[in-house]
Design a protein around this motif. Structure first.
Motif, PDB file in Angstrom:
ATOM      1  N   THR A   1       1.015  -1.010   0.081  1.00  0.00           N
ATOM      2  CA  THR A   1      -0.070   0.107  -0.051  1.00  0.00           C
ATOM      3  C   THR A   1       0.767   1.151   0.093  1.00  0.00           C
ATOM      4  O   THR A   1       2.093   1.435   0.513  1.00  0.00           O
ATOM      5  CB  THR A   1      -0.954   0.105   1.196  1.00  0.00           C
ATOM      6  OG1 THR A   1      -0.261   0.058   2.517  1.00  0.00           O
ATOM      7  CG2 THR A   1      -1.938  -1.158   1.328  1.00  0.00           C
ATOM      8  N   ALA A   2       0.389   2.408  -0.474  1.00  0.00           N
ATOM      9  CA  ALA A   2       0.974   3.636  -0.411  1.00  0.00           C
ATOM     10  C   ALA A   2      -0.325   4.674  -0.488  1.00  0.00           C
ATOM     11  O   ALA A   2      -1.502   4.541  -0.968  1.00  0.00           O
ATOM     12  CB  ALA A   2       1.934   3.868  -1.415  1.00  0.00           C
ATOM     13  N   PRO A   3       0.055   5.954  -0.055  1.00  0.00           N
ATOM     14  CA  PRO A   3      -1.063   6.929  -0.052  1.00  0.00           C
ATOM     15  C   PRO A   3      -1.279   7.450  -1.475  1.00  0.00           C
ATOM     16  O   PRO A   3      -0.530   7.658  -1.976  1.00  0.00           O
ATOM     17  CB  PRO A   3      -0.307   8.058   0.866  1.00  0.00           C
ATOM     18  CG  PRO A   3       0.820   7.412   1.690  1.00  0.00           C
ATOM     19  CD  PRO A   3       1.168   6.374   0.991  1.00  0.00           C
ATOM     20  N   GLY A   4      -2.748   7.466  -1.716  1.00  0.00           N
ATOM     21  CA  GLY A   4      -3.019   7.962  -2.989  1.00  0.00           C
ATOM     22  C   GLY A   4      -2.835   6.764  -4.031  1.00  0.00           C
ATOM     23  O   GLY A   4      -3.118   7.221  -5.251  1.00  0.00           O
ATOM     24  N   VAL A   5      -2.263   5.717  -3.664  1.00  0.00           N
ATOM     25  CA  VAL A   5      -2.150   4.556  -4.733  1.00  0.00           C
ATOM     26  C   VAL A   5      -2.934   3.303  -4.422  1.00  0.00           C
ATOM     27  O   VAL A   5      -3.183   2.802  -3.367  1.00  0.00           O
ATOM     28  CB  VAL A   5      -0.806   3.889  -4.744  1.00  0.00           C
ATOM     29  CG1 VAL A   5      -0.410   2.906  -5.774  1.00  0.00           C
ATOM     30  CG2 VAL A   5       0.146   5.285  -5.220  1.00  0.00           C
TER      31      VAL A   5
END
Length: 536
Positions: A172-176
């Motif tokens: 996971t990653a912010p905005g992805v």
């Protein structure tokens, strides 16, 4: 119940077991009542009751917390026992009566345990309160992000001891949008592609064994990390090379420098982030090496930057001693590497004396300041100890290997202030029959006097092993490890600085027993050795 006014005690009978009673006592004088006293008493149960409400919490791979409620009657302590449900050695812990929980540690991951708790009063134990818990299965560990580029990375992990059926991976990653993947249980890495530039990602990996989920392994990494450039090998010699590189614009936390050894193993060296070079030593001559460097950012590594180089040649690639090392051109006294019996798989760091009496001497003992304790046991004298640049004993096994494979002489150098003396023996060997390390010497010459000749034929002994089976071992009496006889005229491994009871570093023929010599060196070289100036 009424009792006489002169009484100071009374027995209450026919009470119910396990019952809390309130007792009131007051005095009577005629029709009048005095002030009362009040107290409580609980009668004991006829049978010691068990604890109640057994619960398990905070269950991990190797530990779990067990808790319970105490019984209503008095107990002295509680005993907690646990063992593998399918059999095994039970273990027990005893706690006081005011403790109602206990953490169990040292458990096996993914195992089912039977746990019992009993009340203890004196020598009496209650019926057990039992339950079962299952520890968390061990999961993958050491999750790393390798070869991190602008848009890719390779996740790598160590598998659990008990193999998983499969892994569930989430990235996971912010905005992805999150990435989820099912990975075979036999895998140890997983490539990630099409990542976003300069983005912080979190990867979590869990294993599955049937219905059980293992503990997770997690890592955070960032794409777009700066890597070092231009790895080069310079100043290449037969046994060393200087590796240099250009640092990235942003300094990493560390560098990981690795190279393949001649035996097919990979050697890894962790260097600080500010380093720009590193010298490799202990290399083999005439050998092709591959080296790589990676920048380390937390648990993330950039792609490796490679280089190759070939070390220089030597007349004797794998010298057996300092005499052969002299033939390779070593002209100054220093630490170097020899190879026992010329075997490239048995390198040994030694100090070569290339100045005394034409050089070629391999130093195997030195005393110089008393900083190294020579009051050691048999195993330490067999394997060697100390600092090769300071005080040390090279080891009886090494002496045996050297002298059994070649023909050697031995020299002892002694110094005290401005005075010096030496003793040289034309023949020196240490045999290892029954691992006794027996000394053989012949052919003395020198200025110190022949104090070692008395010890020829003696076996080595230490404080914990005396092959001579003396009533009082010489090593214990004279505080060293040595080829004692009954007992010594030389004690070069004795107690540094001592002038008491012949326990010091002594050479009787030079300074007697009441003087501890401040500097000693013992060394050997091939009998056939000839200094370069004397060779035809």
């Amino acid at each position: 119940m009424n009792v006489a006014g002169i009484r100071r005690s009374a027995v209450l009978r026919d009470l119910r077991p396990g019952t809390l009673y309130t007792v009131t006592l007051y005095g009577l004088r005629g029709p009048h009542k005095a002030d009362s006293l009040q107290g409580t008493a609980r009668t004991l149960s006829p049978v010691l009751e068990s604890p109640r409400d057994l619960k398990f919490s905070e269950i991990q791979e190797n530990s779990a917390k067990v808790s319970w409620s105490p019984p209503p009657n008095r107990v002295d302590s509680f005993k907690i026992s646990y063992q593998l449900a399918d059999g095994g050695e039970p273990q027990s812990i005893q706690v006081d009566s005011h403790t109602w929980h206990q953490r169990l540690v040292g458990l096996t991951p993914g195992a089912r345990y039977e746990v019992t708790v009993v009340s203890v009063r004196g020598f009496e134990e209650s019926e057990p309160l039992s339950g079962f818990l299952t520890t968390v299965p061990d999961g993958p560990t050491h999750l790393q992000a390798l070869n991190v580029t602008d848009d890719s990375a390779l996740l790598h992990w160590s598998p659990p001891q008990d193999p998983a059926d499969r892994y569930a991976l989430q990235v996971t990653a912010p905005g992805v949008p999150p990435l989820r993947a099912s990975v075979p249980g036999s895998a140890v890495d997983f490539p990630l592609n099409n990542l976003q530039l300069r983005t912080n990602y979190t990867a979590t990996l869990r294993g599955f064994r049937g219905p059980n989920i293992t503990s997770p392994a997690s890592i955070t990494f960032s794409t777009g990390l700066d890597a070092p450039r231009d790895l080069k090998a310079t100043e290449v010699t037969p046994r060393s090379a200087l590796l240099t590189w250009t640092e990235p614009a942003s300094l990493p936390s560390n560098y990981l420098l690795s190279y393949d050894t001649a035996g097919g193993q990979t050697q890894e060296i962790l260097l600080p982030g500010g380093a720009r070079s590193h010298r490799l030593s202990g290399l083999f001559p005439s050998t092709l090496y591959s080296a790589r460097i990676q920048a380390v950012w937390g648990e993330s590594l950039t792609p490796p930057v490679p280089t190759t180089f070939t070390t220089g040649g030597l007349k004797i690639p794998f010298p057996r001693d300092c005499g052969e090392e002299r033939q390779n051109g070593l002209g100054t006294s220093r630490t170097t590497t020899i190879f026992l019996n010329g075997n490239r798989e048995r390198p040994l760091e030694v100090y070569c004396d290339m100045e005394t009496d034409g050089g070629g001497w391999l130093v195997f003992q030195r005393r110089m300041d008393g900083r190294t304790d020579f009051w050691r046991d048999w195993a330490e004298y067999a394997g060697g100890f100390g600092n090769i640049s300071g005080e040390f004993w090279l080891g009886n096994e090494v002496l045996h290997s050297l002298t059994q494979a070649g023909d050697y002489s031995m020299r002892v150098d002694l110094r005290a202030g401005n005075e010096s003396a030496f003793a040289e023996y034309d023949f020196f060997t240490v045999d290892s029959a029954a691992r006794y390390y027996r000394l053989h010497l012949e052919g003395y010459r020198g200025t110190a006097g022949d104090s070692m000749g008395y010890h020829s034929g003696s076996t080595f002994s230490t404080r914990d092993r005396d092959p001579n089976n003396l009533h009082i071992p010489c090593a214990v009496s004279y505080r060293g490890g040595w080829w004692y006889r009954n007992c010594h005229y030389a004690n070069l491994n004795g107690l540094y600085g001592s002038i008491i009871d012949h326990q010091g570093v002594s050479w009787y023929a030079w300074k007697g027993f009441e003087f501890s010599i401040p500097f000693t060196e013992m060394k050997l070289r091939p009998r056939s050795y000839r200094p370069p100036s004397q060779r035809a």
